[in-house]
Design a protein around this motif. Structure first.
Motif, mmCIF file in Angstrom:
data_model
loop_
_atom_site.group_PDB
_atom_site.id
_atom_site.type_symbol
_atom_site.label_atom_id
_atom_site.label_comp_id
_atom_site.label_asym_id
_atom_site.label_seq_id
_atom_site.Cartn_x
_atom_site.Cartn_y
_atom_site.Cartn_z
ATOM 1 N N PHE A 168 -4.824 2.009 8.122
ATOM 2 C CA PHE A 168 -4.820 0.734 7.408
ATOM 3 C C PHE A 168 -4.059 -0.330 8.195
ATOM 4 O O PHE A 168 -4.528 -1.463 8.339
ATOM 5 C CB PHE A 168 -4.194 0.921 6.020
ATOM 6 N N ARG A 225 -4.799 22.237 -8.868
ATOM 7 C CA ARG A 225 -3.652 21.342 -8.834
ATOM 8 C C ARG A 225 -2.726 21.787 -7.722
ATOM 9 O O ARG A 225 -2.780 22.935 -7.260
ATOM 10 C CB ARG A 225 -2.910 21.360 -10.156
ATOM 11 N N ILE A 226 -1.897 20.842 -7.294
ATOM 12 C CA ILE A 226 -0.933 21.165 -6.257
ATOM 13 C C ILE A 226 0.378 21.465 -6.950
ATOM 14 O O ILE A 226 0.933 20.621 -7.659
ATOM 15 C CB ILE A 226 -0.832 20.007 -5.255
ATOM 16 N N VAL A 261 0.835 -1.201 0.000
ATOM 17 C CA VAL A 261 0.000 0.000 0.000
ATOM 18 C C VAL A 261 0.871 1.254 0.000
ATOM 19 O O VAL A 261 0.601 2.214 -0.723
ATOM 20 C CB VAL A 261 -0.946 -0.001 1.218
ATOM 21 N N VAL A 301 -2.749 25.207 -16.501
ATOM 22 C CA VAL A 301 -3.929 25.586 -15.729
ATOM 23 C C VAL A 301 -5.119 25.618 -16.674
ATOM 24 O O VAL A 301 -5.058 26.195 -17.751
ATOM 25 C CB VAL A 301 -3.711 26.962 -15.068
ATOM 26 N N LEU A 302 -6.219 24.997 -16.284
ATOM 27 C CA LEU A 302 -7.331 24.798 -17.207
ATOM 28 C C LEU A 302 -8.212 26.028 -17.291
ATOM 29 O O LEU A 302 -8.379 26.765 -16.329
ATOM 30 C CB LEU A 302 -8.170 23.619 -16.730
ATOM 31 N N TRP A 306 0.103 16.936 -12.630
ATOM 32 C CA TRP A 306 -0.215 18.325 -12.283
ATOM 33 C C TRP A 306 0.799 19.287 -12.900
ATOM 34 O O TRP A 306 0.465 20.358 -13.353
ATOM 35 C CB TRP A 306 -0.223 18.494 -10.761
ATOM 36 N N ARG A 307 2.056 18.868 -12.898
ATOM 37 C CA ARG A 307 3.091 19.755 -13.386
ATOM 38 C C ARG A 307 2.970 19.955 -14.894
ATOM 39 O O ARG A 307 3.161 21.029 -15.414
ATOM 40 C CB ARG A 307 4.470 19.194 -13.028
ATOM 41 N N LEU A 360 0.979 9.172 -5.829
ATOM 42 C CA LEU A 360 1.158 10.589 -5.541
ATOM 43 C C LEU A 360 2.192 11.193 -6.485
ATOM 44 O O LEU A 360 2.019 12.300 -7.002
ATOM 45 C CB LEU A 360 1.604 10.748 -4.085
ATOM 46 N N LEU A 392 -1.671 10.803 3.785
ATOM 47 C CA LEU A 392 -1.151 9.495 3.395
ATOM 48 C C LEU A 392 -0.740 8.721 4.651
ATOM 49 O O LEU A 392 -1.042 7.531 4.805
ATOM 50 C CB LEU A 392 0.058 9.727 2.494
ATOM 51 N N ARG A 452 0.242 19.509 -16.783
ATOM 52 C CA ARG A 452 -1.012 20.052 -17.269
ATOM 53 C C ARG A 452 -1.042 21.563 -17.086
ATOM 54 O O ARG A 452 -0.752 22.066 -16.007
ATOM 55 C CB ARG A 452 -2.159 19.422 -16.483
ATOM 56 N N SER A 463 0.780 3.990 -2.920
ATOM 57 C CA SER A 463 0.292 5.354 -2.693
ATOM 58 C C SER A 463 1.372 6.383 -2.978
ATOM 59 O O SER A 463 1.080 7.436 -3.543
ATOM 60 C CB SER A 463 -0.270 5.508 -1.275
ATOM 61 N N VAL A 464 2.628 6.066 -2.626
ATOM 62 C CA VAL A 464 3.696 7.019 -2.952
ATOM 63 C C VAL A 464 3.840 7.127 -4.461
ATOM 64 O O VAL A 464 3.943 8.227 -5.025
ATOM 65 C CB VAL A 464 5.039 6.595 -2.299
ATOM 66 N N PHE A 491 1.600 14.252 -9.100
ATOM 67 C CA PHE A 491 2.388 15.487 -9.177
ATOM 68 C C PHE A 491 2.916 15.703 -10.589
ATOM 69 O O PHE A 491 2.928 16.824 -11.094
ATOM 70 C CB PHE A 491 3.545 15.450 -8.173
#
Lengths: 156, 677
Positions: free
Chosen positions: B366, B343-344, A114, A134-135, A129-130, A122, B359, A132, A118-119, A126
């Motif tokens: 969990f 976005r971050i 897990v 800004v919409l 996000w970088r 994430l 997290l 894309r 998850s890392v 990121f």
């Protein structure tokens, strides 16, 4: 200030922290008979209690087990042999943490899986996000806003 | 008579809940404000029903009405008043009744708070969901967990009395209600989350409505957990306060997800992001409270708290499944509206730290959940009997805890969006050095254990960061207003109670973390067989056995060993650990005697009463800083109160405007920092 100059205080900080942690880690595990007894007892489940270890439990059964572990330690048995003797008598349920093999290994592996997922997720987020830009609102977004405004209007 | 009264209360509550659901649904279908308002008012009838039922049960307990099976099992004539009242939540049926009462109270409070918005579909849906949950709990009591079951045959003259462990310490009277106020409180945010999804109003509105409800529930749950740990320490006599018992875990897992929510919600308020995540956390928190109830009340796990086997397990599982499927289905259905364009920008920012925090909290939850249910899974799937206990939980959760402490130290100093190197240096260098030097200091002073050294250092780092934010705020306020320090402090805190309240909570966490690290790492204990007049020593303390005293109250028969405690030749007093025999239990129940001090606790237990030769077995334990666990918990509650106390919002806004028109306002970036609560 050059980049190296700016980094210098942080490097010094890291050195101090690492040094302190290394000194903190220097304490050897207690290899005296009492220390070994206590460590083994803390890994075995008290069979008459509710989730307490043999080391923690005040019950007479657990205290007899501590005495037995001490006797085995004094007789020169290894930690692994003592644990195995208890597994033979009480089954694997006596161990407070499952072994790293068989079905029991899942309890160790799942959290790691897990964590990695998850890392990784994430990290991907990121990156996306970088990349894309800004919409700006799309036609669908505008419709949504109009709809929401109309809804709100209706409600009031 | 009392049984009839109680049962009629239950029937009244159940009917009102069902009628409330139907009426509200009708009102929603017809978009009729008046019908919705009628539905809203049914919550008051539900509360009345619950009050009648709980009152009838208390009356039955206080008047020794042994015609009720529950009273026979959980009360005796000799039971002291406090434990008689507390018997309401001492066993399965009563605790479900308490649950229903608390839920009805929250619902009625919510209905009253939103009385002027009865026609708002969001509010109507939220109340409808709450009434559905209430219907379920009343149905439980009319079905498998009826507290008003009457004994068959002759009415006994006396009852069995409460479980001995539950009539041994006054904390028993407050720990469960606190826990329930927390547990059940999470129903309200859940209701609003479902309502937001159903109505499609998934923006930030529902968050603002439930922010305080979530905080209040969180505060009660925190208090319940800390009090439970304290009770365990003072009563169970094994010298610890947390055994990773399945039911302790069951209260802790929703606390973890709720704590994650309290933090990530700030990101949504501020940036409109993480909507799905926040809804999932609220959903998970509610489901985990039901799962916790299932674990506690169905008898599937062995624990101090698990009451007798009963068939409410299946009911709870079905309800849990229904709640989870409904929630997930709604999130999937509203997926298109939940997507946000934000976005971050950088991982090194406030948002980034909140993500890391979430997290870690989710991972923590969990791990605890996995360890708790793993033995059940192993048995169900493989027929294999396994145990998962303290060594597993310690090994897995200590690193997570330390990482959380790190982010708690760093996050409040990070600005939103992106941090420049200069900002980081200005805000973090001082606190970070405070932490590093603390680490070096404790290591040089002989502290051992990587986890301990790291925890002490990070605690200092976090604390210094908190002090820095307070100092910056105070200095700005004094520049703007002049005046004394105390006045400036009050004005600063009043100006942004969420920020400063949150920081006070963090300070409480720091205190708890230090106490945990110290007591986990440096507690020593031993046992000694002592005849009268003999003594033993531990960690600089001397313990002399002076003799034993017998005492019989009818409620219990007690043997107390009188132990003189000395340190460095100075008498610290005579302490009396005891063993008690209750008429309804074969096993002797130990009562430890604790000498609490600011630096260390001395914990004495009577392991066995005098044998034929007059010797006792005495357990002694010296544990550092234990009292700071409870103090830290108190500080956390204080901070929550500062952040959540109903206040003068308008006044606060006015004050802000006033400040910003002063000649030298505090630096904007520092002034408007938001706290994670």
């Amino acid at each position: 200030m050059s980049a190296a100059r700016k980094l210098l205080p942080w490097v010094a900080l890291l050195v101090v922290v690492t040094g302190a942690l290394v000194v903190g880690a220097a304490g050897r595990p207690d290899s005296s008979a009492a220390g070994r007894t206590r460590r083994i007892a803390s890994e075995l489940r008290c069979p008459v209690c509710q989730g307490l270890s043999v080391a923690d439990s005040p019950s007479s059964t657990a205290r007899a087990m501590v005495a037995d572990i001490r006797r085995r330690v004094d007789a020169g048995e290894s930690d692994a042999a003592i644990r195995q003797a208890y597994v033979n008598t009480y089954s694997e349920q006596i161990l407070l943490q499952p072994k790293g093999s068989g079905f029991g290994a899942l309890v160790w592996a799942l959290p790691v899986a897990v964590l990695v997922l998850s890392v990784g997720g994430l990290g991907l987020a990121f990156r996306r996000w970088r990349r894309r830009p800004v919409l700006s609102p799309t036609e669908a977004d505008r419709r949504l806003v109009e709809q929401a405004l109309a809804d709100a209007h209706e409600e009031t | 008579m009392r049984a009839a009264l109680g049962s009629s209360g239950l029937v009244m509550g159940a009917f009102a809940a069902v009628l409330g659901v139907l009426t509200t649904a009708l009102g929603l279908a017809r978009r009729d404000r008046r019908i919705m308002n009628t539905g809203r008012q049914f919550t008051y009838v539900v509360l009345a029903g619950a009050l009648i039922a709980a009152g009838a049960m208390e009356w039955a307990l206080l008047s020794h009405d042994f015609s009720l099976a529950y009273v026979v099992k959980n009360h005796a004539r000799a039971t002291p008043l406090l434990y008689t009242v507390a018997a309401l939540w001492g066993a399965l049926e009563g605790s479900i009744l308490l649950w229903a009462l608390v839920l009805a109270g929250y619902l009625a409070f919510t209905a009253r708070k939103f009385r002027s918005r009865a026609g708002d579909p969001l509010v109507a849906w939220a109340l409808l969901v709450g009434l559905v949950v209430a219907t379920f709990f009343f149905a439980l009591m009319l079905g498998p967990a009826n507290p008003f079951k009457v004994v068959s045959g002759v009415v006994p003259q006396d009852g069995l009395g409460p479980n001995p462990l539950l009539q041994n310490h006054p904390l028993m009277a407050i720990h469960p209600p606190m826990l329930y106020l927390g547990y059940v409180g999470f129903t309200i945010p859940f209701c609003f989350a479902v309502a937001a999804l159903v109505t499609g109003r998934v923006g930030e509105g529902w968050l603002l409505e439930t922010r305080r409800a979530t905080l209040v529930a969180w505060a009660f749950l925190t208090a319940g957990i800390v009090l439970g740990a304290w009770w365990s320490y003072e009563v169970l006599g094994w010298g610890g306060y947390w055994a990773w018992d399945p039911v302790e875990n069951a209260s802790f897992i929703p606390w973890l997800t709720a704590t994650a929510f309290l933090h990530s919600v700030v990101v949504q308020e501020r940036r409109g992001m993480l909507r799905v995540w926040n809804l999932s956390l609220i959903l998970a928190t509610f489901c985990l409270t039901i799962l916790g109830t299932f674990l506690t009340r169905s008898g599937v796990v062995n624990s101090v708290h698990a009451f007798t086997e009963s068939d409410i397990g299946a009911w709870l599982l079905v309800f849990l499944g229904a709640a989870a499927v409904t929630g997930l289905g709604l999130i999937a259905w509203r997926g298109d509206r939940l997507r946000t364009p934000g976005r971050i920008d950088s991982p090194i920012s406030r948002e980034g730290a909140f993500l890391a925090n979430n997290l870690l909290f989710a991972g923590f939850a969990f791990v605890v959940l996995l360890g708790t249910v793993f033995p059940l899974l192993a048995e169900a799937l493989r027929g294999q009997q396994l145990s998962v206990g303290e060594p597993y939980f310690d090994r897995m959760t200590v690193p997570i805890g330390i990482a959380l402490l790190f982010f708690m130290a760093v996050a409040p100093a990070l600005p939103w969006r992106a941090a420049s190197g200069d900002v980081l240096r200005r805000r973090l260098a001082g606190p970070a050095w405070a932490g590093a030097l603390t680490m070096a200091g404790v290591a040089a002073a002989g502290a051992r254990g990587v986890a301990q050294v790291a925890a002490f250092g990070l605690a200092a780092f976090a604390l210094a960061g908190i002090v820095r934010v307070f100092a910056v705020g105070l200095a700005a306020r004094r520049r703007a207003d002049g005046g004394g320090w105390f006045h400036a402090l009050a004005a600063t805190v009043a100006g942004n109670r969420r920020l400063y309240g949150g920081l006070v909570v963090h300070a409480g966490v720091v205190v708890v973390a230090v106490a945990l690290a110290a007591s986990m790492g440096y507690t020593t204990k031993r046992e000694a067989h002592l005849a009268t007049g003999e003594r033993t020593a531990l960690a600089g303390y001397h313990f002399t056995y002076l003799g034993a005293v017998d005492h019989d109250t009818g409620q219990k028969r007690t043997v107390k060993a009188r132990i003189l405690v000395e340190r460095g030749g100075r008498r610290l007093g005579v302490y009396a650990p005891a063993l008690s025999i209750f008429p309804n239990s074969a096993q002797a129940i130990g009562t430890p005697s604790v000498r609490t001090g600011p630096l260390r606790d001395v914990y004495l237990t009577l392991v066995s009463s005098p044998d034929e030769t007059g010797r006792i077995t005495l357990g002694v334990q010296v544990g550092p800083l234990v009292v700071w666990l409870w103090i830290g918990g108190g500080i956390m509650l204080l901070g929550t109160a500062v952040a959540a106390w109903p206040g003068r919002r308008a006044g606060r806004r006015a004050q802000r405007v006033e400040v910003s028109t002063r000649p030298s306002p505090p630096p904007a970036e520092e002034r408007l920092e938001e706290a994670p609560v």
